[in-house]
Design a protein around this motif. Sequence first.
Motif, PDB file in Angstrom:
ATOM      1  N   SER A 199      -7.764  10.882   5.779  1.00 23.79           N
ATOM      2  CA  SER A 199      -7.739  10.112   6.427  1.00 23.79           C
ATOM      3  C   SER A 199      -6.730  10.919   7.714  1.00 23.79           C
ATOM      4  O   SER A 199      -6.035  10.744   7.399  1.00 23.79           O
ATOM      5  CB  SER A 199      -7.233   8.815   5.850  1.00 23.79           C
ATOM      6  N   ARG A 234     -10.309   3.336   8.192  1.00 26.37           N
ATOM      7  CA  ARG A 234     -11.566   1.646   8.071  1.00 26.37           C
ATOM      8  C   ARG A 234     -12.762   3.302   7.275  1.00 26.37           C
ATOM      9  O   ARG A 234     -13.871   2.532   7.419  1.00 26.37           O
ATOM     10  CB  ARG A 234     -11.994   1.187   9.073  1.00 26.37           C
ATOM     11  N   SER A 235     -13.469   4.114   8.022  1.00 27.76           N
ATOM     12  CA  SER A 235     -13.999   4.898   7.772  1.00 27.76           C
ATOM     13  C   SER A 235     -14.557   5.675   6.150  1.00 27.76           C
ATOM     14  O   SER A 235     -15.405   7.034   5.689  1.00 27.76           O
ATOM     15  CB  SER A 235     -14.500   5.932   8.799  1.00 27.76           C
ATOM     16  N   ALA A 292     -14.878   5.617  -0.162  1.00 30.03           N
ATOM     17  CA  ALA A 292     -14.185   4.461  -1.529  1.00 30.03           C
ATOM     18  C   ALA A 292     -13.760   5.565  -2.653  1.00 30.03           C
ATOM     19  O   ALA A 292     -13.223   4.838  -3.366  1.00 30.03           O
ATOM     20  CB  ALA A 292     -14.949   3.545  -2.176  1.00 30.03           C
ATOM     21  N   TYR A 336      -8.205   3.136  -7.593  1.00 28.59           N
ATOM     22  CA  TYR A 336      -7.759   2.220  -6.948  1.00 28.59           C
ATOM     23  C   TYR A 336      -7.818   3.115  -5.672  1.00 28.59           C
ATOM     24  O   TYR A 336      -7.315   4.568  -5.393  1.00 28.59           O
ATOM     25  CB  TYR A 336      -6.586   1.745  -7.437  1.00 28.59           C
ATOM     26  N   GLU A 352      -7.557   2.363   1.236  1.00 25.95           N
ATOM     27  CA  GLU A 352      -8.075   2.451   2.577  1.00 25.95           C
ATOM     28  C   GLU A 352      -9.684   1.404   2.249  1.00 25.95           C
ATOM     29  O   GLU A 352      -9.770   0.528   2.586  1.00 25.95           O
ATOM     30  CB  GLU A 352      -9.195   3.695   2.791  1.00 25.95           C
ATOM     31  N   ALA A 353     -10.154   1.293   0.773  1.00 23.58           N
ATOM     32  CA  ALA A 353     -11.487   0.793   0.204  1.00 23.58           C
ATOM     33  C   ALA A 353     -10.855  -0.990   0.120  1.00 23.58           C
ATOM     34  O   ALA A 353     -11.244  -2.157  -0.027  1.00 23.58           O
ATOM     35  CB  ALA A 353     -11.861   1.401  -1.072  1.00 23.58           C
ATOM     36  N   ALA A 354      -9.520  -0.997  -0.654  1.00 23.09           N
ATOM     37  CA  ALA A 354      -8.962  -2.114  -0.111  1.00 23.09           C
ATOM     38  C   ALA A 354      -8.233  -3.064   0.457  1.00 23.09           C
ATOM     39  O   ALA A 354      -7.877  -4.120   0.294  1.00 23.09           O
ATOM     40  CB  ALA A 354      -7.453  -2.049  -1.924  1.00 23.09           C
ATOM     41  N   GLY A 355      -8.734  -2.576   2.292  1.00 18.17           N
ATOM     42  CA  GLY A 355      -8.093  -2.671   2.614  1.00 18.17           C
ATOM     43  C   GLY A 355      -6.008  -2.345   2.907  1.00 18.17           C
ATOM     44  O   GLY A 355      -5.401  -3.246   3.715  1.00 18.17           O
ATOM     45  N   ASP A 356      -5.807  -1.754   1.851  1.00 23.31           N
ATOM     46  CA  ASP A 356      -4.060  -1.271   1.832  1.00 23.31           C
ATOM     47  C   ASP A 356      -3.799  -0.512   2.828  1.00 23.31           C
ATOM     48  O   ASP A 356      -3.422   0.423   2.594  1.00 23.31           O
ATOM     49  CB  ASP A 356      -3.923  -1.406   0.256  1.00 23.31           C
ATOM     50  N   TYR A 357      -4.037  -0.933   3.827  1.00 18.72           N
ATOM     51  CA  TYR A 357      -3.448   0.435   4.840  1.00 18.72           C
ATOM     52  C   TYR A 357      -1.666   0.665   5.204  1.00 18.72           C
ATOM     53  O   TYR A 357      -1.433   1.888   6.058  1.00 18.72           O
ATOM     54  CB  TYR A 357      -4.316   0.523   6.544  1.00 18.72           C
ATOM     55  N   ASP A 358      -0.852  -0.159   4.692  1.00 18.18           N
ATOM     56  CA  ASP A 358       0.491   0.242   5.230  1.00 18.18           C
ATOM     57  C   ASP A 358       1.040   0.675   3.878  1.00 18.18           C
ATOM     58  O   ASP A 358       2.512   0.729   4.010  1.00 18.18           O
ATOM     59  CB  ASP A 358       1.091  -1.228   4.698  1.00 18.18           C
TER      60      ASP A 358
END
Length: 132
Positions: A9, A44-45, A48, A122, A125-131
Motif C-alpha cells: 500500500s 482502499r484498493s 484483502a 487480519y 486495510e480490509a478492516a478500514g483501520d488506516y491509522d
Amino acid sequence: MLPPPITVSRLDVSRIEPLLDDLDDDQVLGLEDELLRATVVEPRSMPADVVTMNSRVRCREENSGREWSVTLVYPQDAGKPDTVSILAPVGAALLGLAKGQSIDWPGRNGRTLRIVILDVEYQPEAAGDYDL
C-alpha cells in the motif's frame, strides 16, 4: 527461484521509507529491493488477502509442517509475542505476499525453508483501520 510478485500500500511505503535512513546498508538494500519490486496501490484498493503492515498472518513451513501466526509490525512495536519487525529480513520478505504465495528462507545449517502464507487473519486495510 524468483521472488513472487508483491503488492504494497502507498500508506505503508510512506511510513517505511523514513525508516531506511537509520538502517545499515544490508538492511536498507533488502527492504528497498522489496519496495522497488512491489506494485504500489492505494490502501482502499488493497486486496484483502495481501500481507500489509500490522497484518496478522498464518504461515506454514513446508518441510516440517509447522504452522504459526505472526503480526508484521513497525520496529517500535517489535518484541511483543508473535510479532516480527518489518526491519527483520523475514518481516521484509513477508510484506506484500498474498495468501497461497511462498518464500524460500535460509534456515539453520544452510537448509532452505519454504514458508507459505496460509491466511491473512487480519489486515488493517480490509478492516478500514488506516491509522495503525
